[in-house]
Design a protein around this motif. Sequence first.
Motif, PDB file in Angstrom:
ATOM      1  N   ASN A  52       0.798  -1.366  -0.100  1.00  0.00           N
ATOM      2  CA  ASN A  52       0.072   0.022  -0.011  1.00  0.00           C
ATOM      3  C   ASN A  52       1.120   1.427  -0.071  1.00  0.00           C
ATOM      4  OD1 ASN A  52      -1.939   2.181   0.966  1.00  0.00           O
ATOM      5  ND2 ASN A  52      -3.169   0.380   1.096  1.00  0.00           N
ATOM      6  N   ARG A  53       0.259   2.388  -0.926  1.00  0.00           N
ATOM      7  CA  ARG A  53       1.309   3.620  -0.895  1.00  0.00           C
ATOM      8  C   ARG A  53       1.404   4.033   0.592  1.00  0.00           C
ATOM      9  NH1 ARG A  53       5.115   4.182  -4.078  1.00  0.00           N
ATOM     10  NH2 ARG A  53       4.916   6.555  -4.197  1.00  0.00           N
ATOM     11  N   PHE A  54       0.133   4.118   1.458  1.00  0.00           N
ATOM     12  CA  PHE A  54       0.188   4.644   2.646  1.00  0.00           C
ATOM     13  C   PHE A  54       0.829   3.379   3.340  1.00  0.00           C
ATOM     14  CE2 PHE A  54      -2.942   7.349   0.701  1.00  0.00           C
ATOM     15  CZ  PHE A  54      -2.523   8.639   1.291  1.00  0.00           C
ATOM     16  N   PRO A 188      -9.349  -1.644   7.366  1.00  0.00           N
ATOM     17  CA  PRO A 188      -7.891  -1.582   7.418  1.00  0.00           C
ATOM     18  C   PRO A 188      -7.260  -1.058   8.674  1.00  0.00           C
ATOM     19  CG  PRO A 188      -8.791  -0.307   5.867  1.00  0.00           C
ATOM     20  CD  PRO A 188      -9.689  -0.605   6.551  1.00  0.00           C
ATOM     21  N   ASP A 228      -9.365  -5.346   0.227  1.00  0.00           N
ATOM     22  CA  ASP A 228      -8.575  -4.296   0.896  1.00  0.00           C
ATOM     23  C   ASP A 228      -7.444  -4.637   1.681  1.00  0.00           C
ATOM     24  OD1 ASP A 228      -9.860  -1.528   0.553  1.00  0.00           O
ATOM     25  OD2 ASP A 228     -11.754  -2.693   1.222  1.00  0.00           O
ATOM     26  N   THR A 229      -6.463  -3.490   1.512  1.00  0.00           N
ATOM     27  CA  THR A 229      -4.923  -4.064   2.204  1.00  0.00           C
ATOM     28  C   THR A 229      -4.842  -2.961   3.239  1.00  0.00           C
ATOM     29  OG1 THR A 229      -3.622  -2.636   0.509  1.00  0.00           O
ATOM     30  CG2 THR A 229      -4.149  -4.733  -0.023  1.00  0.00           C
ATOM     31  N   THR A 231      -2.366  -0.816   5.895  1.00  0.00           N
ATOM     32  CA  THR A 231      -0.946   0.228   5.809  1.00  0.00           C
ATOM     33  C   THR A 231      -0.056  -0.561   6.495  1.00  0.00           C
ATOM     34  OG1 THR A 231      -1.875   1.097   7.905  1.00  0.00           O
ATOM     35  CG2 THR A 231      -2.298   2.313   5.713  1.00  0.00           C
TER      36      THR A 231
ATOM     37  N   VAL B 326      -8.239   6.358   2.233  1.00  0.00           N
ATOM     38  CA  VAL B 326      -6.760   6.570   1.687  1.00  0.00           C
ATOM     39  C   VAL B 326      -6.183   4.975   1.576  1.00  0.00           C
ATOM     40  CG1 VAL B 326      -6.639   8.732   2.702  1.00  0.00           C
ATOM     41  CG2 VAL B 326      -5.709   6.724   4.249  1.00  0.00           C
ATOM     42  N   ALA B 327      -6.523   4.149   2.634  1.00  0.00           N
ATOM     43  CA  ALA B 327      -5.981   2.796   2.270  1.00  0.00           C
ATOM     44  C   ALA B 327      -6.351   2.378   1.121  1.00  0.00           C
ATOM     45  CB  ALA B 327      -6.460   1.898   3.513  1.00  0.00           C
ATOM     46  N   ALA B 328      -7.678   2.550   0.633  1.00  0.00           N
ATOM     47  CA  ALA B 328      -8.337   1.825  -0.764  1.00  0.00           C
ATOM     48  C   ALA B 328      -7.389   2.616  -1.794  1.00  0.00           C
ATOM     49  CB  ALA B 328      -9.602   2.221  -0.984  1.00  0.00           C
ATOM     50  N   GLY B 330      -4.516   3.822  -1.771  1.00  0.00           N
ATOM     51  CA  GLY B 330      -3.081   3.349  -1.885  1.00  0.00           C
ATOM     52  C   GLY B 330      -2.807   2.044  -2.202  1.00  0.00           C
ATOM     53  N   ARG B 331      -4.010   1.363  -2.616  1.00  0.00           N
ATOM     54  CA  ARG B 331      -3.744  -0.071  -3.205  1.00  0.00           C
ATOM     55  C   ARG B 331      -4.054  -0.044  -4.859  1.00  0.00           C
ATOM     56  NH1 ARG B 331      -8.491  -2.886  -3.492  1.00  0.00           N
ATOM     57  NH2 ARG B 331     -10.099  -2.185  -2.214  1.00  0.00           N
ATOM     58  N   ASP B 335       1.408   4.991  -8.268  1.00  0.00           N
ATOM     59  CA  ASP B 335       2.608   5.305  -7.441  1.00  0.00           C
ATOM     60  C   ASP B 335       2.719   6.910  -7.093  1.00  0.00           C
ATOM     61  OD1 ASP B 335       3.325   6.213  -9.729  1.00  0.00           O
ATOM     62  OD2 ASP B 335       5.453   5.661  -9.682  1.00  0.00           O
ATOM     63  N   PHE B 336       1.670   7.418  -6.307  1.00  0.00           N
ATOM     64  CA  PHE B 336       1.492   8.846  -6.080  1.00  0.00           C
ATOM     65  C   PHE B 336       2.289   8.826  -4.749  1.00  0.00           C
ATOM     66  CE2 PHE B 336      -2.624   6.586  -4.293  1.00  0.00           C
ATOM     67  CZ  PHE B 336      -2.273   6.991  -2.928  1.00  0.00           C
ATOM     68  N   ALA B 337       2.486  10.357  -4.494  1.00  0.00           N
ATOM     69  CA  ALA B 337       3.392  10.643  -3.084  1.00  0.00           C
ATOM     70  C   ALA B 337       2.188  10.577  -1.999  1.00  0.00           C
ATOM     71  CB  ALA B 337       4.231  11.685  -3.213  1.00  0.00           C
ATOM     72  N   PRO B 338       2.204   9.621  -1.057  1.00  0.00           N
ATOM     73  CA  PRO B 338       1.377   9.964   0.123  1.00  0.00           C
ATOM     74  C   PRO B 338       1.358  11.231   0.854  1.00  0.00           C
ATOM     75  CG  PRO B 338       2.595   7.652   0.204  1.00  0.00           C
ATOM     76  CD  PRO B 338       3.278   8.737  -0.755  1.00  0.00           C
ATOM     77  N   VAL B 341      -0.999  13.961  -0.487  1.00  0.00           N
ATOM     78  CA  VAL B 341      -2.546  13.579  -0.741  1.00  0.00           C
ATOM     79  C   VAL B 341      -3.627  14.370   0.273  1.00  0.00           C
ATOM     80  CG1 VAL B 341      -4.182  11.696  -0.649  1.00  0.00           C
ATOM     81  CG2 VAL B 341      -2.010  11.327  -1.656  1.00  0.00           C
TER      82      VAL B 341
END
Lengths: 408, 408
Positions: A52-54, A188, A228-229, A231, B326-328, B330-331, B335-338, B341
């Motif tokens: 996850n990006r976060f 999550p 859903d994943t 952080t 945000v968790a959604a 993020g997956r 590849d954005f910068a968290p 956001v």
Amino acid sequence: MPVTIQVHRGGFQVPGFRVAAARSGMRYKDRLDCALMVSDVPASAAGIFTRNRFCAAPVMVCREHLAASAGTARAVLVNAGIANACTGDEGLERARRSARAVARRLGVDPARVLVASTGVIGPQIREELLEAVLPDLAEHLAPEGWEDAARAIMTTDTVPKTAWAKGILGGKEVTVGGIAKGSGMIAPDMATMLAFVATDAAVSPDVLQALLKEVSDRTFNRITVDGDTSTNDTVLVLASGAAGNPSIQDPHGPDAHDFLNLLEAVCADLARQIVRDGEGATKFVTVRVRGARTRDRAARVARTVANSPLVKTALFGQDANWGRVVAAAGRAGVDFAPDRVSLRFGDVTVFENGRPLSGPELEEKASAVLRPKEVEIALDLGEGEEEDTYYTCDFSYDYVKINADYRS
Amino acid sequence: MPVTIQVHRGGFQVPGFRVAAARSGMRYKDRLDCALMVSDVPASAAGIFTRNRFCAAPVMVCREHLAASAGTARAVLVNAGIANACTGDEGLERARRSARAVARRLGVDPARVLVASTGVIGPQIREELLEAVLPDLAEHLAPEGWEDAARAIMTTDTVPKTAWAKGILGGKEVTVGGIAKGSGMIAPDMATMLAFVATDAAVSPDVLQALLKEVSDRTFNRITVDGDTSTNDTVLVLASGAAGNPSIQDPHGPDAHDFLNLLEAVCADLARQIVRDGEGATKFVTVRVRGARTRDRAARVARTVANSPLVKTALFGQDANWGRVVAAAGRAGVDFAPDRVSLRFGDVTVFENGRPLSGPELEEKASAVLRPKEVEIALDLGEGEEEDTYYTCDFSYDYVKINADYRS
């Protein structure tokens, strides 16, 4: 996974490791909420983390420390209640501070301390509360501490999760034992998947990382509850070498193969326990896709079926609704030939060569197959020899209830 | 979509078209279950169809006929109750037979007859029942038949869906009017999305297809209820040219632009009606992603958030659960910068630069924003100027109830 490996649950010990749990009171009151796992010697260490990006601060610290220590570790500190995710530079500093406190207490290199957190996203952890219980944790470290630790890392889990197995490597008996906490089905922000596995086998860090990657792709990365994943998802394996087997340096040698089977047996069992404990879940569902041209094609179809809300609600209703399964398979982005596809619920074939089979008895039989708590859906794409499997659960009223009411 | 276009619902007429509905009794008893739409002259025709690998027989026939007729059509025959999907060569032959029967009845080229079906997957349609009502349909063709047709194509829909708008093209008044039936939230075997749009504008087939593709990507392809797609999804547009405007031949000219806006206004309204009628849905949710480097990146994030079961159950619970959103995001595989956001619920910013904003009043305000039936979630990726929007609904108890009990 070879059937010869017997996986056990309940208490276990792994030579070279001592474990303790304590109550920091950071968020949960009157229950164990943190755990410390310590290797007597620098252990080989490997990790698999959320994509996850976060990504939470403790995940970043693990990545940093595994790089700085060349894949070795002495200790893992875990807390449940606050995830330390979306907490910015301050959260990162707090995670680092808790690792440094463990290092000081144990007299080890801070880069050899790994950290993990699970709980609500957003708030800062209160690492001073962890520091305050460190003396207590250090004093109570014991080989039999794993069950307490399994309890301490729970959030929305209803049962603690442990699994262990023994095998022979290079003439020596080795143990692989692990604990885990559940993922998904809730939120999550409370349902990170965490797993910590220890072994007394001697394995080089590089081989350990390679084998963990392979095993995770077949176990922890093959379970899904709602797509859903988190952080904070983290799987760590530490190998102390206390068993005295010749250290495994070749990822393709026979010892690596045997160790991989042991590790996979334990991780597969932990992964299944996570799915079974999905709150609201009434069924454990195996989605098997066979006859694919490549394993990746099989995996994509299996994942899409396993995540389909319409398939999952049908399973809750014990409805052998083949239409929903094939419609989900059809949108997986895999260009299979529909007229070669067949589908089984359990051992009842309901769909063949792109057409449903009929008969009132057939529908009855297929629905009967869905009554037990453990059910299997098997799709055959009829295009090749490869296969892959996902494990999932159903969507129940409770899934909605728990998730809609969770913070209220 | 320019605000100047007023979209209406209810009854409408489109010069050059006549429509009728009837009761074939194929599956539903005592209700309208089939409809015939006829253009007085060969109309330009364009279609957008399901991308599901299990694509129904009528979809295959539409593709064949549009190719064979160079994008022209005289009639569309629709039935509700049986989808004619997963029915093999026999199903294809039955669909072709029903098109030929319409062609004979109207005295037109069979390639200029399009067909669509919706209902349960698996059984064969009984085209002889459609043939039997053709005289009745042909006799009752009338310019004002659209509302009956909207009613006849319903399956699990609770309300018929119509939308129409007028505009000026090349100095002539033109009408765009359409009907639709709902998608998702119930089952793919009963919940195909069908939409039929007619216009008296003169537009070349190629331009009509290009504009429909563009419009669909912004309307019908931007709604989601559970991520599941149907075997039968079909959008057809017929343009009779009866308005007498200079035929639109250039997809980039000013008339094409004006026509596109009209078509988009009508399709967007139909698409929103479909989401609003998602059974079990209590909220209409707009997921807007701004500040993306590309539109595709925005779309991927918006789609992942809009399909997240955890986000959708939180919305049902009126819980401003930014962590799930945000968790959604993020997956989503973007590849954005968290730390760039930010996130708003309605006009309340709850998350900025990768961190949640805090304060008890803020939480209260954000939850208040989620109380109305129509809510908006807006994510800003902070990396560019592009944006995209998805429309979805929440996951309620009724979603599970309806889908678990559907066939029992």
